[in-house]
Design a protein around this motif. Structure first.
Motif, PDB file in Angstrom:
ATOM      1  N   ALA A  65       0.843  -1.191   0.000  1.00  0.00           N
ATOM      2  CA  ALA A  65       0.000   0.000   0.000  1.00  0.00           C
ATOM      3  C   ALA A  65       0.880   1.243   0.000  1.00  0.00           C
ATOM      4  N   VAL A  66       0.479   2.250  -0.754  1.00  0.00           N
ATOM      5  CA  VAL A  66       1.245   3.499  -0.802  1.00  0.00           C
ATOM      6  C   VAL A  66       1.181   4.180   0.564  1.00  0.00           C
ATOM      7  N   THR A  67       2.359   4.558   1.067  1.00  0.00           N
ATOM      8  CA  THR A  67       2.436   5.232   2.369  1.00  0.00           C
ATOM      9  C   THR A  67       2.656   6.730   2.226  1.00  0.00           C
ATOM     10  N   ARG A  68       3.399   7.141   1.217  1.00  0.00           N
ATOM     11  CA  ARG A  68       3.609   8.583   0.999  1.00  0.00           C
ATOM     12  C   ARG A  68       4.127   8.830  -0.412  1.00  0.00           C
ATOM     13  N   ASP A  69       3.978  10.099  -0.848  1.00  0.00           N
ATOM     14  CA  ASP A  69       4.405  10.530  -2.179  1.00  0.00           C
ATOM     15  C   ASP A  69       5.532  11.549  -2.072  1.00  0.00           C
ATOM     16  N   ASN A  72      18.070   0.906   2.400  1.00  0.00           N
ATOM     17  CA  ASN A  72      17.663   1.872   1.373  1.00  0.00           C
ATOM     18  C   ASN A  72      16.186   1.749   1.012  1.00  0.00           C
ATOM     19  N   HIS A  73      15.489   0.828   1.648  1.00  0.00           N
ATOM     20  CA  HIS A  73      14.130   0.478   1.225  1.00  0.00           C
ATOM     21  C   HIS A  73      13.095   1.084   2.164  1.00  0.00           C
ATOM     22  N   GLU A  74      12.021   1.596   1.584  1.00  0.00           N
ATOM     23  CA  GLU A  74      10.887   2.113   2.356  1.00  0.00           C
ATOM     24  C   GLU A  74       9.597   1.667   1.668  1.00  0.00           C
ATOM     25  N   GLU A  75       9.085   0.524   2.063  1.00  0.00           N
ATOM     26  CA  GLU A  75       7.910  -0.037   1.400  1.00  0.00           C
ATOM     27  C   GLU A  75       6.763   0.974   1.360  1.00  0.00           C
ATOM     28  N   GLY A  76       6.198   1.149   0.155  1.00  0.00           N
ATOM     29  CA  GLY A  76       5.059   2.045  -0.011  1.00  0.00           C
ATOM     30  C   GLY A  76       5.399   3.442  -0.469  1.00  0.00           C
ATOM     31  N   LEU A  77       6.695   3.770  -0.560  1.00  0.00           N
ATOM     32  CA  LEU A  77       7.087   5.110  -1.014  1.00  0.00           C
ATOM     33  C   LEU A  77       6.962   5.215  -2.532  1.00  0.00           C
ATOM     34  N   PHE A 132      10.140   7.725 -12.366  1.00  0.00           N
ATOM     35  CA  PHE A 132       9.446   7.170 -11.204  1.00  0.00           C
ATOM     36  C   PHE A 132      10.329   6.169 -10.476  1.00  0.00           C
ATOM     37  N   LEU A 133      10.073   6.040  -9.180  1.00  0.00           N
ATOM     38  CA  LEU A 133      10.743   5.072  -8.315  1.00  0.00           C
ATOM     39  C   LEU A 133       9.725   4.617  -7.287  1.00  0.00           C
ATOM     40  N   TYR A 134       9.340   3.348  -7.357  1.00  0.00           N
ATOM     41  CA  TYR A 134       8.312   2.817  -6.467  1.00  0.00           C
ATOM     42  C   TYR A 134       8.906   1.706  -5.604  1.00  0.00           C
ATOM     43  N   HIS A 135       8.653   1.773  -4.300  1.00  0.00           N
ATOM     44  CA  HIS A 135       9.171   0.780  -3.360  1.00  0.00           C
ATOM     45  C   HIS A 135       8.124  -0.304  -3.121  1.00  0.00           C
ATOM     46  N   LEU A 136       8.363  -1.483  -3.700  1.00  0.00           N
ATOM     47  CA  LEU A 136       7.514  -2.654  -3.503  1.00  0.00           C
ATOM     48  C   LEU A 136       7.831  -3.316  -2.165  1.00  0.00           C
ATOM     49  N   GLU A 137       7.286  -4.506  -1.953  1.00  0.00           N
ATOM     50  CA  GLU A 137       7.622  -5.304  -0.783  1.00  0.00           C
ATOM     51  C   GLU A 137       8.932  -6.059  -1.027  1.00  0.00           C
TER      52      GLU A 137
END
Length: 543
Positions: A75-79, A221-226, A243-248
């Protein structure tokens, strides 16, 4: 083979069409036979998207998706939105400056290929017949000109079109109605636009090429949902965004979208993407990580203004085959699925009580425009034309006002009627671009990237990249545009080589990852992409 409905394409739009048809049939206790053809080796093999997914259509179609194991896990946590000013510097926009269309609360970062695989399982559970590895290569017509169905290609032909020992004839699939859901720049959709003059009253469709990599990175370096979006550098000769999307599971997807209305034939979207990753915003996340996969795909981004008529006698266009993506949101899965669901509801009304109904399906066009997806496209209709007309800075400011203050309800509509291929200028009028060599850590060459797509084509088969006039690449494109097909292709398919002291275009069709960029951007409109043998092309994992 006879069916009530044949669906061409196993992406979100086609699968949503098939699922909704079967749901309605069960609800009304009616038998409706539905067949779905998918050119990839499996459902999802050819699917590539960012992707941040809005679940509005999925909530309507399969409301228990979470309990049923849909692969929406991050789930997206922040933009974050960045304006990249140089190769080292950027400005992070304050939250209030981000247009509402780019806020992602409630959305999920997904592998759209895996979402499609799961949707395929739901469709099969409803007894949709799915045939992966069977592309639709030809449209069949009744004597009155209405659509009769489709045919799969002959298999086992050599490069001269002669039968090999493995030859198998193609198969005709006849249907009361045929739904075309091939994705952006579909081969058959392109034919339908021309035959039925579907785009006579719409603006020219506009496209981007999206390039994407999947990485496994260091846990720190990982932040799930960013979700990170950016614009500006490295695109000095084009518009687009990164774009750069942090998956699980410590995975991220990184990518660049380059609008295909760029003018400089020296520009290489692939190399722009590779150097982009050296910007500190991306490098600090990727350094020490491992690249898992690579891919590229064209995106239909013209929106409402470029939307053609989507109905014709006996058939419908849905999803990106028509161009339903909302580029203001950088999202198209939810609108593509909704177009398929509306199509299913229109078709069911024609088929109920075991009748064929009328071949005239014009009510679908208005039904889609009246849906929330059509209304959403209307509100974002000025987004693309503003960027094309006014550029990144002024166009971005206009869109901020349009989306933030006016909610897409301005009293006028901007238009851009110049096709992307026609925007290219002669090479002599444009600056040359020197791209840095890849370092093998953050940036890579084309051939090692294509290797990660798991692309395979039977080499001894007819070339699926067809030249209307074989002389044009050397006689026109080379002297005027410096052979831009060598650069706009993200897979190294096209090369100018010396043959007996003369330049010649070599087509490495086995490298093709089915992005369709050549079909779109060739300035002479001399290249036509057609489907190769079934199952050929990329096999994307988790893309």
């Amino acid at each position: 083979m006879e069916y009530d409905v044949v669906v061409v394409g196993g992406g979100p739009a086609g699968l949503a069409t098939a699922i909704r048809l079967k749901q309605l049939a069960i609800e009304k206790n009616q038998e409706i036979s539905v067949c779905l053809l998918e050119k990839g080796s499996e459902v999802g093999a050819h699917i590539l998207s960012g992707a941040v997914m809005e679940t509005r259509a999925l909530d309507e179609l399969l409301p228990d998706w979470k309990a049923d194991g849909a692969p929406l896990n991050a789930a997206v946590t922040r933009d974050e939105v960045h304006l990249f000013t140089t190769e080292r510097k950027s400005v992070k926009l304050a939250n209030f400056m981000i247009p509402p269309s780019m806020h992602n609360e409630g959305n999920y970062i997904v592998s759209l290929g895996n979402v499609s695989r799961w949707l395929g399982e739901q469709a099969e559970a409803l007894e949709v017949e799915i045939y992966p590895g069977f592309p639709a290569a030809e449209i069949l017509y009744h004597e009155d000109g209405s659509i009769k169905g489709v045919a799969t290609p002959d298999m086992g032909l050599d490069e001269n079109g002669e039968k090999k020992d493995s030859y198998e004839p193609g198969m005709e699939l006849h249907a009361k109605y045929t739904v075309f859901a091939e994705g952006c720049r579909g081969q058959l959709g392109k034919e339908l636009l021309s035959k039925f003059n579907l785009d006579a009253d719409s603006d020219a469709q506009h496209y981007g090429i999206g390039l994407k990599e999947l990485w496994e990175i260091k846990p720190e370096n990982h932040e799930e949902g960013l979700v990170v979006h950016g614009s500006g550098w490295p695109l000095e000769d084009a518009t687009g965004g990164s774009f750069l999307y942090h998956l699980e599971n410590n995975q991220v997807v990184v990518g660049l979208i380059v609008d295909l209305n760029y003018t400089n034939p020296h520009l290489s979207p692939f190399d722009e993407f590779q150097r982009m990753k050296h910007h500190p915003v991306f490098a600090k996340v990727l350094e020490g990580g491992r690249r898992i996969s690579y891919g590229a795909r064209a995106i239909a981004k013209g929106g409402l203004n470029a939307l053609p008529k989507m109905s014709m006698p006996g058939g419908l266009l849905v999803g990106c085959d028509a161009g339903t993506l909302n580029f203001a949101k950088i999202k198209g899965t939810h609108t593509a699925m909704k177009s398929g669901m509306v199509a299913a509801e229109v078709l069911f009304e024609q088929l109920k009580d075991n009748g064929a109904g009328s071949a005239n399906l014009t009510q679908f066009d208005q039904a889609f425009l009246d849906s929330w997806a059509g209304q959403e496209l209307h509100e974002s209709r000025n987004f693309g034309p503003a960027m094309h007309k006014y550029g990144m800075m002024i166009g971005g400011a206009f869109n901020y006002l349009d989306q933030k203050l006016f909610k897409g309800k301005m009293s006028f509509t901007l238009h851009d009627t110049t096709p992307d291929y026609a925007a290219m200028k002669p090479a002599a009028d444009c600056r040359t671009i020197e791209y840095p060599k890849p370092d093998g850590k953050l940036s890579f060459d084309k051939l090692s990237s294509v290797f990660l797509t798991n692309t395979f084509h039977e080499e001894n088969q007819p070339c699926h990249l067809r030249l209307t006039d074989p002389s044009i690449p050397v006689a026109k494109n080379l002297p005027i545009y410096d052979a831009p097909e060598q650069r706009y292709c993200p897979a190294g398919v096209y090369e100018i080589i010396e043959e007996k002291g003369e330049p010649e275009l070599q087509i490495n069709s086995q490298n093709c990852i089915h992005c369709k960029t050549c079909d779109i951007k060739d300035p002479s409109q001399n290249i036509t992409w057609v489907t190769p043998e079934g199952g050929g092309g990329p096999s994307y994992p988790n893309m």
